[in-house]
Design a protein around this motif. Structure first.
Motif, PDB file in Angstrom:
ATOM      1  N   ASP A 162      30.041  64.627  66.000  1.00 12.98           N
ATOM      2  CA  ASP A 162      29.157  65.602  66.633  1.00 12.98           C
ATOM      3  C   ASP A 162      27.990  66.003  65.742  1.00 12.98           C
ATOM      4  O   ASP A 162      26.982  66.506  66.226  1.00 12.98           O
ATOM      5  CB  ASP A 162      29.972  66.836  67.039  1.00 12.98           C
ATOM      6  CG  ASP A 162      29.196  67.769  67.950  1.00 12.98           C
ATOM      7  OD1 ASP A 162      28.657  67.288  68.971  1.00 12.98           O
ATOM      8  OD2 ASP A 162      29.121  68.973  67.640  1.00 12.98           O
ATOM      9  N   HIS A 163      28.111  65.754  64.446  1.00 13.30           N
ATOM     10  CA  HIS A 163      27.030  66.102  63.518  1.00 13.30           C
ATOM     11  C   HIS A 163      25.799  65.208  63.701  1.00 13.30           C
ATOM     12  O   HIS A 163      24.751  65.494  63.111  1.00 13.30           O
ATOM     13  CB  HIS A 163      27.512  66.010  62.071  1.00 13.30           C
ATOM     14  CG  HIS A 163      28.605  66.989  61.731  1.00 13.30           C
ATOM     15  ND1 HIS A 163      28.508  68.335  61.999  1.00 13.30           N
ATOM     16  CD2 HIS A 163      29.813  66.807  61.155  1.00 13.30           C
ATOM     17  CE1 HIS A 163      29.606  68.955  61.595  1.00 13.30           C
ATOM     18  NE2 HIS A 163      30.415  68.043  61.084  1.00 13.30           N
ATOM     19  N   GLU A 203      24.713  63.230  72.720  1.00 16.60           N
ATOM     20  CA  GLU A 203      24.596  63.911  74.007  1.00 16.60           C
ATOM     21  C   GLU A 203      25.966  64.058  74.661  1.00 16.60           C
ATOM     22  O   GLU A 203      26.296  65.121  75.194  1.00 16.60           O
ATOM     23  CB  GLU A 203      23.666  63.128  74.938  1.00 16.60           C
ATOM     24  CG  GLU A 203      23.518  63.787  76.312  1.00 16.60           C
ATOM     25  CD  GLU A 203      22.659  62.979  77.264  1.00 16.60           C
ATOM     26  OE1 GLU A 203      21.747  63.556  77.879  1.00 16.60           O
ATOM     27  OE2 GLU A 203      22.917  61.762  77.401  1.00 16.60           O
ATOM     28  N   GLN A 236      36.069  70.260  73.390  1.00 16.23           N
ATOM     29  CA  GLN A 236      34.849  70.828  73.961  1.00 16.23           C
ATOM     30  C   GLN A 236      34.497  72.163  73.317  1.00 16.23           C
ATOM     31  O   GLN A 236      33.315  72.501  73.165  1.00 16.23           O
ATOM     32  CB  GLN A 236      34.999  70.988  75.479  1.00 16.23           C
ATOM     33  CG  GLN A 236      33.724  71.398  76.188  1.00 16.23           C
ATOM     34  CD  GLN A 236      32.622  70.362  76.063  1.00 16.23           C
ATOM     35  OE1 GLN A 236      32.500  69.481  76.891  1.00 16.23           O
ATOM     36  NE2 GLN A 236      31.798  70.472  75.032  1.00 16.23           N
ATOM     37  N   GLU A 273      34.889  72.792  70.228  1.00 19.02           N
ATOM     38  CA  GLU A 273      34.486  72.548  68.843  1.00 19.02           C
ATOM     39  C   GLU A 273      33.143  71.849  68.701  1.00 19.02           C
ATOM     40  O   GLU A 273      32.543  71.896  67.628  1.00 19.02           O
ATOM     41  CB  GLU A 273      35.552  71.695  68.132  1.00 19.02           C
ATOM     42  CG  GLU A 273      36.873  72.410  67.895  1.00 19.02           C
ATOM     43  CD  GLU A 273      36.764  73.455  66.796  1.00 19.02           C
ATOM     44  OE1 GLU A 273      35.885  73.315  65.930  1.00 19.02           O
ATOM     45  OE2 GLU A 273      37.550  74.422  66.830  1.00 19.02           O
ATOM     46  N   VAL A 274      32.673  71.184  69.748  1.00 23.01           N
ATOM     47  CA  VAL A 274      31.488  70.337  69.598  1.00 23.01           C
ATOM     48  C   VAL A 274      30.351  70.806  70.493  1.00 23.01           C
ATOM     49  O   VAL A 274      30.562  71.411  71.546  1.00 23.01           O
ATOM     50  CB  VAL A 274      31.819  68.858  69.916  1.00 23.01           C
ATOM     51  CG1 VAL A 274      32.845  68.319  68.924  1.00 23.01           C
ATOM     52  CG2 VAL A 274      32.307  68.689  71.354  1.00 23.01           C
ATOM     53  N   ALA A 275      29.130  70.484  70.043  1.00 23.87           N
ATOM     54  CA  ALA A 275      27.949  70.785  70.848  1.00 23.87           C
ATOM     55  C   ALA A 275      27.748  69.743  71.943  1.00 23.87           C
ATOM     56  O   ALA A 275      27.193  70.046  73.005  1.00 23.87           O
ATOM     57  CB  ALA A 275      26.718  70.846  69.958  1.00 23.87           C
ATOM     58  N   SER A 291      28.541  67.235  75.031  1.00 24.55           N
ATOM     59  CA  SER A 291      29.359  67.392  76.231  1.00 24.55           C
ATOM     60  C   SER A 291      30.487  66.375  76.208  1.00 24.55           C
ATOM     61  O   SER A 291      30.259  65.190  75.959  1.00 24.55           O
ATOM     62  CB  SER A 291      28.515  67.178  77.491  1.00 24.55           C
ATOM     63  OG  SER A 291      27.543  68.201  77.625  1.00 24.55           O
TER      64      SER A 291
END
Length: 334
Positions: free
Chosen positions: A176-177, A181, A199, A201-203, A205
């Motif tokens: 996710d870093h 998308e 979901q 924990e991460v930006a 989708s």
């Protein structure tokens, strides 16, 4: 009112990879109009089921709408829709509520022998016009290739497909870093709580795949994702596909249509579904190879854009029946 005069079913062996099989259904009505459907990667039991039951179900029977044909088979349902819409002179996309005339496409790239080779392949696709790339990742082939692609293309819209192969959050949170998308299919489909935890924990989708509208309910209740990965060939009917679309859209989810396998008919149905208003993410029907398709024009993308065939009725593609019969491993007619 359609009345099928003749039914044909073909089991095709497609000329690539591991000799992938697909199943085609052809319906011919008493006026000579035809409709075609496809089930990709058919189960062995499907063939015997079709051979035993379809004649009684379809041949000589009047029906008003594809939804009234109780077959529960994706290929039969698609063939009924194709025949029904061709008889009415309307495109399938229009008949199911589609509104788009063209679609943005994503290109899917499988794991590569080296990170350098993968970056080179991404470069080829970017130069070909794709602005959205989906990388297939697995444990042991994830952070390093994603980091390399992101460093090479800082502005590229990037997604990853995990193939339901992960069991913990660690590597996925690390991915996710890199400005993803979407993280597609991270865990086993049954593990709704793991999807919900990720979901949170991460930006990016999280995207989940379902085979019916009912399968979405737990994900929606737990807010376990924000994207529905919609594969029409995995549903028993196009009306059930539409119900899943409506349910996800009403919840505020994005939707991505996918379906790159098969001989072209299932891809054509995927394009029709992707024209629905809730399908907001790039469509995935570009998985190679293209040479296995038995439809004209070929279903695929040009410079990252997929045309929706709104000037032709039904699925909007002609069928190369000579090639169908050449590729058929077995067939029956009634």
């Amino acid at each position: 009112m359609p009345r099928v005069r003749e039914l044909e079913v073909f089991r095709l062996v497609l000329p690539y990879g591991k000799k992938t099989e697909t199943l085609l259904v052809k319906l011919t009505d008493h006026g000579g109009m035809t409709g075609w459907g496809e089930a990709t990667a058919p189960e062995a039991k499907t063939w015997s089921k079709l051979e035993e039951s379809l004649s009684a179900l379809l041949v000589g029977v009047d029906w008003e709408h594809p939804d009234t044909v109780a077959g529960g088979d994706a290929a039969v349902d698609m063939a009924c829709w194709d025949l029904w819409t061709r008889m009415r002179g309307v495109p399938l996309a229009e008949a199911i509520g589609g509104t788009r005339t063209s679609l943005m496409a994503t290109i899917r790239l499988a794991p590569d022998p080296s990170v350098e080779s993968l970056v080179s392949r991404v470069n080829q696709q970017v130069c070909a016009g794709y602005g959205h790339v989906t990388l297939d990742v697995r444990p042991g082939w994830d952070v390093e290739p994603v980091r390399a692609v992101r460093q090479a293309y800082p502005a590229l819209t990037l997604a990853v497909d995990c193939g339901n192969a992960y069991t913990d959050l660690g590597q996925l949170v690390a991915l996710d870093h890199y400005g993803l998308e979407v993280i597609e299919r991270p865990f086993a489909t049954s593990d709704v709580h793991a999807h919900a935890a990720l979901q949170d924990e991460v930006a990016a989708s999280v995207a989940v795949e379902a085979g019916s509208s009912a399968e979405l309910d737990d994900y929606l209740t737990l807010r376990a994702a924000r994207v529905l990965l919609l594969r029409p060939s995995a549903f028993a009917s196009l009306s059930e596909v539409r119900r899943a679309h409506d349910k996800a859209a009403a919840a505020g989810w994005d939707i991505q249509c996918t379906g790159g396998q098969g001989a072209g008919l299932a891809r054509a149905a995927t394009v029709a579904v992707a024209s629905l208003p809730g399908c907001t993410l790039p469509c995935d029907v570009t998985q190679p190879p293209r040479q296995n398709q038995i439809v004209t024009p070929i279903v695929g993308a040009n410079a990252g854009v997929i045309a929706v065939p709104l000037t032709q009725s039904g699925l909007g593609h002609a069928i190369d029946e000579t090639r169908v019969r050449r590729l058929a491993k077995e067939s029956f007619r009634s």
